[in-house]
Design a protein around this motif. Structure first.
Motif, short mmCIF file in Angstrom:
data_model
loop_
_atom_site.label_atom_id
_atom_site.label_comp_id
_atom_site.label_asym_id
_atom_site.label_seq_id
_atom_site.Cartn_x
_atom_site.Cartn_y
_atom_site.Cartn_z
N GLY A 84 6.42 21.00 31.24
CA GLY A 84 6.02 21.29 32.61
C GLY A 84 4.60 21.38 32.95
O GLY A 84 4.01 21.11 33.72
N HIS A 94 2.80 20.74 41.52
CA HIS A 94 3.68 21.58 41.20
C HIS A 94 3.75 22.80 42.15
O HIS A 94 2.78 22.99 42.86
N ASP A 95 4.79 23.52 42.02
CA ASP A 95 4.94 24.55 42.53
C ASP A 95 4.92 25.94 41.71
O ASP A 95 5.66 26.38 41.21
N ASP A 98 6.82 29.31 41.97
CA ASP A 98 8.36 29.41 42.01
C ASP A 98 8.78 29.69 40.62
O ASP A 98 8.58 29.05 39.54
N THR A 100 11.45 30.05 39.21
CA THR A 100 12.70 29.15 38.75
C THR A 100 12.30 27.80 38.02
O THR A 100 12.94 26.94 37.55
N ASP A 101 11.14 27.27 38.58
CA ASP A 101 10.33 26.11 38.01
C ASP A 101 9.52 26.28 36.68
O ASP A 101 9.19 27.26 36.27
N ASP A 141 11.68 15.05 36.50
CA ASP A 141 12.48 16.11 35.58
C ASP A 141 12.08 16.39 34.40
O ASP A 141 12.08 15.34 33.68
#
Length: 321
Positions: A84, A94-95, A98, A100-101, A141
């Protein structure tokens, strides 16, 4: 974690769990490790002996967390977090705020390990920066991408569940050659077994990945980027053929390979053969050529070039008809 895992392996897993869940209790840590609370505390002791600042708070709301120091402790990333981060760097979309990411989770581990003055600034930037992502980008993903990257590396055939842009769905077995990023989109370059042909699948449209036992050998001297761009240049609705009054080397430095195949006609002239679904865009790319050229095939492209040329002439003269 297997039963015969070494104390070092369990200690490193304990570090990853503490980094991912600051404040985790001894009981929760023991449950994750599959050991007793006493054994979990022993792994904490191993980490501290190695110089890793593991802090603990007693009481019902206490637990373990990695403290701050002058140096970063070892950071344990999951496969999804590591990939990621790489994907975020490559496509800038991208965030990061966050948790949870996968990207946000990995960056959180880094920020929590930084010295306090540096961490405060980094955290302020992370939470207040408003990214302006490329709207055409489509980051897939990370778990799906991880599986495909590993299959490419291990030369293992995969079974893909895929959904096209039009909504059609199918399952296909392919030999995955390479994962390529192009203009914010991620592609799997592969050989399709049902058709025995080269394919380039958008990874964000892959619905499922099953790694099979069959192995394969990729083509020798594979250039994934060049092969992908050549593949994406053919098979579109509108044909294009352009003769350019410049040597091949000069033109090749200025034109995207996705426009088509470029070949020399002679020492001073080149020919470009390709196709496009967007003649206007194609005409705009041709306008960047630092030489005279003629569109010898492709009426749609010729019309798009005529409209573009008129627009440029109007801009140059300042007169609007």
């Amino acid at each position: 974690m297997t039963r015969d895992a070494s104390p070092t392996a369990r200690a490193l897993l304990a570090l990853e769990l503490i980094q991912g869940s600051p404040g985790i209790t001894a009981d929760a840590l023991a449950d994750k490790l599959g050991v007793s609370a006493r054994a979990a505390r022993r792994y904490i002791a191993i980490l501290r002996e190695a110089g890793i600042p593991i802090e603990s708070v007693r009481g019902p709301y206490g637990g373990y967390r990695v403290g701050r120091g002058l140096r970063l402790p070892p950071l344990m990333f999951s496969a999804a977090e590591a990939l990621g981060l790489v994907m975020a760097v490559l496509d800038g979309h991208h965030d990061a705020g966050d948790p949870t990411d996968p990207v946000g989770s990995a960056l959180g581990k880094i920020v929590r390990a930084l010295p306090e003055p540096v961490a405060a600034q980094a955290e302020a930037v992370r939470r207040t920066t408003a990214p302006a992502p490329d709207r055409a980008a489509a980051r897939p993903d990370p778990g799906t991408t991880t599986a495909l990257v590993q299959a490419c590396s291990n030369h293992r055939r995969v079974r893909l569940g895929y959904r096209s842009e039009a909504g059609s769905e199918w399952v296909s077995e392919v030999d995955p050659w390479a994962v390529v990023v192009r203009h914010g989109r991620w592609y799997l370059l592969c050989r399709s077994h049902p058709t025995d042909a080269l394919r380039a699948y958008r990874i964000d449209r892959v619905r499922a990945v099953e790694v099979l036992h069959d192995s394969f050998s990729p083509p020798e001297h594979l250039d994934p980027v060049a092969m992908l761009e050549e593949h994406l240049a053919v098979g579109w609705e509108y044909d294009a053929e352009v003769v350019i009054d410049a040597p091949l080397d000069t033109v090749a430095r200025r034109l995207p390979r996705a426009l088509g195949q470029l070949k020399p006609l002679d020492a001073r002239t080149s020919r470009l053969v390709g196709s496009t679904s967007n003649p206007v865009w194609y005409a705009e790319q041709l306008a960047a050529i630092p030489a005279a050229y003629r569109i010898v095939r492709g009426p749609e492209l010729q019309e798009a070039a005529r409209v573009l040329g008129q627009r440029l002439l109007t801009a140059a003269t300042g007169h609007i008809r």
